[in-house]
Design an enzyme around this catalytic site. Structure first.
Site, mmCIF file in Angstrom:
data_model
loop_
_atom_site.group_PDB
_atom_site.id
_atom_site.type_symbol
_atom_site.label_atom_id
_atom_site.label_comp_id
_atom_site.label_asym_id
_atom_site.label_seq_id
_atom_site.Cartn_x
_atom_site.Cartn_y
_atom_site.Cartn_z
ATOM 1 C CD GLU A 173 -3.006 -1.095 2.251
ATOM 2 O OE1 GLU A 173 -2.890 -0.249 3.151
ATOM 3 O OE2 GLU A 173 -3.985 -1.860 2.159
ATOM 4 C CD GLU A 353 -3.661 -6.027 4.004
ATOM 5 O OE1 GLU A 353 -4.515 -5.215 4.431
ATOM 6 O OE2 GLU A 353 -2.449 -5.827 4.068
HETATM 7 C C1 FCB Z 1 -4.572 -2.245 5.469
HETATM 8 C C2 FCB Z 1 -3.212 -2.590 6.010
HETATM 9 C C3 FCB Z 1 -3.241 -3.647 7.089
HETATM 10 C C4 FCB Z 1 -4.423 -3.475 8.007
HETATM 11 C C5 FCB Z 1 -5.691 -3.339 7.227
HETATM 12 C C6 FCB Z 1 -6.936 -3.216 8.080
HETATM 13 O O1 FCB Z 1 -4.536 -0.958 4.952
HETATM 14 O O2 FCB Z 1 -2.371 -3.033 4.985
HETATM 15 O O3 FCB Z 1 -2.015 -3.605 7.759
HETATM 16 O O4 FCB Z 1 -4.211 -2.408 8.848
HETATM 17 O O5 FCB Z 1 -5.618 -2.237 6.387
#
Ligand code: FCB
Length: 450
Positions: A173, A353
């Site tokens: 990110e 994620e």
């Molecule tokens: C993302 C992050 C991860 C976590 C999630 C909820 O942005 O990569 O570390 O904090 O959000």
């Protein structure tokens, strides 16, 4: 709410689809001052009064540094194919340059060997935000020299682990590190300066490209890529100013990263908007950023709805909200995947994620997290929908294995499918973990039957 997957589990997913769970170093490891680890920007940021909602930090977190073997057993018992973790750069190289820390390197060797011994593929992320503080003192990601320090670090990790890991992600990110870290200042290192943020974004992208080139030149065996946080961005109304704002947000958060990676240029409309705040780009930088990817990872949590005057209120969306106040919007994941497929020449895609924080109730050794289970099931279904429409998605990972240190929100927001009692460090599988385990079993049976 209905906690059953709204589709037949065996239906859509190819036999080699990679199922996983994800974590990151600073959020779970703890052991902040153990075995020679140096401080990271997050250690310093947590010490700033008011920076973290509950005043906490990652000093202990889930104590995963000491409990890694037990945690790997949990991962094995879930039946996932892959575990996505990150390396803490200041644990393996306390100053971000110069001497390596043998005890830090040994920890990740143990972790990777432990995963392989349990039949789980290691997916390593080099930078999940915890830059060595010593490099921040030299300008951090705003300094071009950090790009070269990162390449050295990448090569060192490959020398130690490259023969045993399935995948290396350069950065997690970059938008978050650039924008939240250097423009709004909500995340470490807490800088509020747009031109700095854009230079940071450029250096992150450049270091990604140069690291991939150097890793390949070194003969790295792992698949190489980057992970972006992406959302579909909607205008709140049909008013031209809202549509323009949505277009700009899409430019700054999606196209600013996708275009250079896959087309070798920053989007013109965003460059124009930035004016003097646009980053300094040297000859050859854009070609380096466009270095071919073996995969692209994306993290998806919710969509984004924008209005020019900032008046759109998520509470009026009519959708359920998570404990972060994020709208539950699984169809946005299908929409996003289809859009990426339409607008860019994509390498294989992973959802790296996806998950949700809810106010869990721990009672009698159980956590009946119906909302999280429903969230995950619906998002998996949304991935299946995109797959059926031809998007090259090859894997999906739940955020997160464990409840953990949720950055500026501290420990109050729980994203885990495994509950962590921070007083005792006791782990308990929530119902969502049991659902995921059963879902994966059904997938494997369906694979075997094919
Ligand atoms: C993302 C992050 C991860 C976590 C999630 C909820 O942005 O990569 O570390 O904090 O959000």
């Amino acid at each position: 709410m209905n906690a059953t997957a709204p589709f037949h589990p065996g239906h859509a997913f190819p036999h080699d689809f990679v199922w996983g769970v994800a974590t990151s170093a600073y959020q779970i490891e703890g052991a902040a001052a153990v075995d020679g680890r140096g401080p990271s920007v997050w250690d310093s940021f947590c010490a700033v009064p008011g920076a973290i909602a509950d005043g906490s930090n990652g000093d202990v977190a889930c104590d995963h540094y000491h409990r890694w073997a037990q945690d790997l057993d949990l991962i094995r018992d879930l039946g996932v194919d892959a575990y996505r973790f990150s390396v803490s750069w200041p644990r393996v190289q306390p100053d971000g340059m110069g001497a390596w820390n043998p005890k830090g390197l040994a920890f990740y060797e143990r972790l990777v060997d432990g995963l392989l011994a349990r039949g789980i593929k290691p997916y390593l992320t080099l930078n999940h935000w915890d830059l060595p503080d010593a490099l921040q003192a030299r300008g951090g990601w705003a300094a071009r020299d950090t790009v070269h320090r990162f390449v050295d670090y990448a090569l060192q990790m490959d020398r130690h682990l490259g023969d045993r890991i399935a995948s290396i992600t350069s950065h997690n990110e970059p938008w978050v590190m650039a924008t939240l870290g250097h423009e709004t200042g909500l995340f470490a290192p807490g800088i509020k300066h747009r031109a700095t943020a854009m230079q940071v974004a450029h250096h992150l992208m450049l270091s990604h490209g140069l690291a991939l080139q150097a890793l390949r030149a070194q003969g790295c065996q792992a698949r190489l890529g980057i992970v972006l946080n992406l959302s579909p961005i909607r205008a709140a109304t049909d008013r031209p100013e809202d549509i323009a704002q949505a277009r700009l947000e899409d430019g700054r958060s999606v196209r600013w990263y996708m275009d250079p990676l896959l087309r070798g240029a920053y989007p013109d409309d965003v460059l124009q908007h930035l004016g003097a705040d646009a980053p300094q780009v040297e000859a050859g930088d854009m070609a380096a950023i466009q270095t071919p990817l073996d995969f692209l990872g994306l993290n998806y949590y919710t969509r984004s709805v924008v209005s020019a005057d900032g008046s759109w209120d998520v509470k009026t969306s009519g959708k359920p909200l998570t404990d972060m106040g994020w709208e539950v919007y699984p169809e946005g994941l299908t929409e996003l995947l289809l859009r990426l497929h339409r607008d860019w020449p994509l390498p294989p895609l992973y959802v790296k994620e996806n998950g949700a924080a809810f106010k869990d109730v721990f009672a009698d050794g159980r956590v009946h997290d119906v909302e999280r289970t429903d969230y995950i099931a619906r998002h998996i279904a949304a991935v299946g929908d995109a797959l059926r429409q031809g998007v090259p998605v090859v894997g999906y990972m739940v955020w997160s294995l464990l409840d953990n240190f949720e950055w500026a929100s501290g420990y109050a927001k729980r994203f885990g499918i495994v509950h962590v009692d921070y007083a005792t460090q006791q782990r308990t599988l929530k119902d969502s973990a049991l659902w995921y385990r059963d879902f994966l079993r059904a997938q494997k049976l369906a694979r075997a039957a094919r």
